[in-house]
Scaffold this motif. Structure first.
Motif, short mmCIF file in Angstrom:
data_model
loop_
_atom_site.label_atom_id
_atom_site.label_comp_id
_atom_site.label_asym_id
_atom_site.label_seq_id
_atom_site.Cartn_x
_atom_site.Cartn_y
_atom_site.Cartn_z
N SER A 201 83.11 75.34 113.01
CA SER A 201 81.66 75.49 113.04
C SER A 201 81.24 76.53 112.01
N THR A 202 80.14 76.23 111.32
CA THR A 202 79.67 77.16 110.29
C THR A 202 78.24 77.59 110.62
N THR A 203 77.99 78.89 110.42
CA THR A 203 76.65 79.43 110.62
C THR A 203 76.28 80.24 109.38
N ASN A 204 75.28 79.76 108.65
CA ASN A 204 74.84 80.39 107.40
C ASN A 204 75.96 80.46 106.36
N CYS B 208 76.16 86.77 109.87
CA CYS B 208 75.20 87.23 110.87
C CYS B 208 74.18 88.19 110.30
N SER C 230 82.85 79.12 104.18
CA SER C 230 83.60 79.20 105.43
C SER C 230 85.11 79.21 105.15
N GLU D 155 84.81 79.40 114.36
CA GLU D 155 83.54 79.53 113.67
C GLU D 155 83.68 80.54 112.54
N ALA E 23 81.01 82.56 110.14
CA ALA E 23 79.57 82.81 110.19
C ALA E 23 79.15 83.99 109.34
#
Length: 465
Positions: free
Chosen positions: A450-453, A414, A424, A410, A412
């Motif tokens: 997986s990417t978050t923001n 935060c 990413s 991942e 990300a």
């Protein structure tokens, strides 16, 4: 064998833990310690032990054990022991000649009378000492504890600090003083060691594999911190082969060049690198290196670096498992040279620039192989680029190389502000060689990230087109 009866202290300086003896030119415990070792070696027991009761020992020339199955030990030492603790055995290096003899123990380093190299020895164990280094070389490299040509050797439960007799800034420290060095084919373990404030390198695994063989070395449960001299200043340096580093903490290391410039070529937590040694030896190429459960943080360079300045030679067979790298000024992990590299469950966060940066850029000839067969499996990379530019165009993982695979993991953001990495995984073209030859990434695979923001993995437009 108790060392105390062999010491020859002048009447005005009886043995004690008094640090004032450091300044007394009439005190030198080196000859008495050497005699105690010779007497112990004459015993017929399977293992000979020289015991150092609690106190402060002035070592003006290094202790040079050249017998196998020998233990040098003080009383049991806690990792919480403070400098000068009177209940510990402290070896204070006050060298007669800092250019040649800055350390406290040098195993099997002296040539024979006919200038031939002595055969190796085995099972020298150095345990339960505090070590105070007060000076060191500025021209010829040497170490506080230097182990040469020794198999199954052990340095364990040692706290080593650089403590000059006269206070000095980091930029004025001796430029060629390392902490603990295993060299010339030495193997064994460095375990439960703290190295604090040594100028050049905290631990240096320095054997040339092609010349000295590849005995295994384990570095375990060690803390390396405040390595901060004017040259090099890397906490853990590896040019040897067949080494494992596990459960270590490496932090707050920084280069302080004497000219006052910003130190960019040092201050790393760890550097795995090729080296062309003197004496017409072959190139030292680190191979079969494992880094496990180790934490690199708050270093003024990068957390972990792999490099080579030697055309045609790169580190190979490098494994990172469950490694964490955080709050380093530059990169969490920086691969500039390497093949057959596997990094699994590596975390990188809060670093000044990319969390992971793989770049084949180099001033070496463009045809020189730099990076290949690299696998990043399940990385966790978040909230990097805290210093060097903020905003949405920065990637957590930057790849300027070919034959790289990223599987899972991942990337990300935060923080609520979002002014850190916005991308990413980003692949880029790069230039290399004196001719600035342009290269494009080939054979890379990025899957299951997986990417978050952050944006999806991409191959960015080439800025050089």
């Amino acid at each position: 064998m108790n060392v105390l009866p062999y010491l020859e202290r002048p009447a005005e300086w009886p043995f004690s833990a008094d640090p004032d003896v450091d300044d007394s030119c009439t005190v030198d415990d080196s000859p008495g310690i050497a005699t105690a070792i010779e007497c112990a070696a004459s015993l017929s027991t399977l293992r000979r032990t020289v015991y150092f009761p609690a106190g402060r020992y002035v070592v003006r020339t290094p202790i040079r054990p050249h017998y196998g199955r020998l233990t040098l030990t003080g009383p049991e030492l806690s990792a919480d022991a403070v400098s000068g603790d009177p209940d510990t055995a402290t070896l204070v290096a006050v060298p007669c000649n800092p250019e040649q003899f800055p350390g406290v123990i040098q195993v099997d380093t002296a040539l024979r009378a006919d200038d031939t190299i002595p055969a190796g020895i085995n099972e020298v164990w150095i345990r339960n000492f505090q070590v105070a280094l007060t000076d060191g070389p500025r021209l010829r490299a040497n170490s506080g504890i230097l182990v040469n040509r020794c198999s199954n050797c052990l340095v364990e439960n040692v706290i080593m600090r650089y403590e000059p007799l006269v206070e000095e800034p980091p930029s004025c420290k001796p430029s060629n003083l390392d902490g603990i060095t295993f060299a010339v084919g030495s193997g064994g373990a460095i375990r439960n060691v703290i190295v604090d404030g040594v100028p050049k390198g905290g631990i240096y695994l320095a054997s040339v594999p092609a010349a000295h063989g590849t005995p295994s070395i384990e570095v375990e449960n060690c803390e390396l911190k405040n390595i901060n001299g004017p040259v090099g200043a890397v906490a853990l340096k590896i040019i040897a082969a067949n080494a494992t580093v596990r459960n270590c903490e490496i932090h707050h290391n920084q280069l302080h060049p004497a000219d006052g410039s910003i130190g960019v070529n040092g201050g790393h937590g760890m550097q795995i690198f090729t080296q062309t040694p003197p004496l017409n030896l072959p190139v030292a190429v680190p191979a079969d290196i494992r880094i496990e459960n180790t934490y690199f943080h708050h270093n003024a360079g990068s957390g972990a670096v792999m490099v080579s300045a030697t055309p045609g030679f790169v580190p190979t067979g490098i494994r990172f498992y469950r490694v964490k790298s955080a709050y380093n000024k530059y990169y969490g992990v920086n691969i500039q040279a390497g093949t057959d590299v596997e990094m699994k469950d590596v975390w990188s966060w809060g670093n000044g620039s990319y969390g992971m940066y793989l770049t084949a850029r180099s001033n070496l000839p463009a045809s020189t192989f730099r990076i290949g067969d690299v696998i990043l499996e399940d990385p966790l990379v978040f909230d990097n680029h805290l210093i060097f530019g903020s905003g949405t165009n920065n990637a957590g993982i930057r790849i300027e190389a070919s034959d790289v695979t990223v599987l899972g993991g991942e990337v990300a953001v935060c923080t609520e502000a979002g002014e850190v990495q916005g991308k990413s995984v980003q692949q880029m073209c790069w230039r290399a060689g004196p001719e600035n030859t342009l290269f494009y990434p080939v054979g890379n695979v990025v899957s299951g990230v997986s990417t978050t923001n952050t944006s999806e993995p991409e191959i960015a437009d080439c800025p050089y087109d």
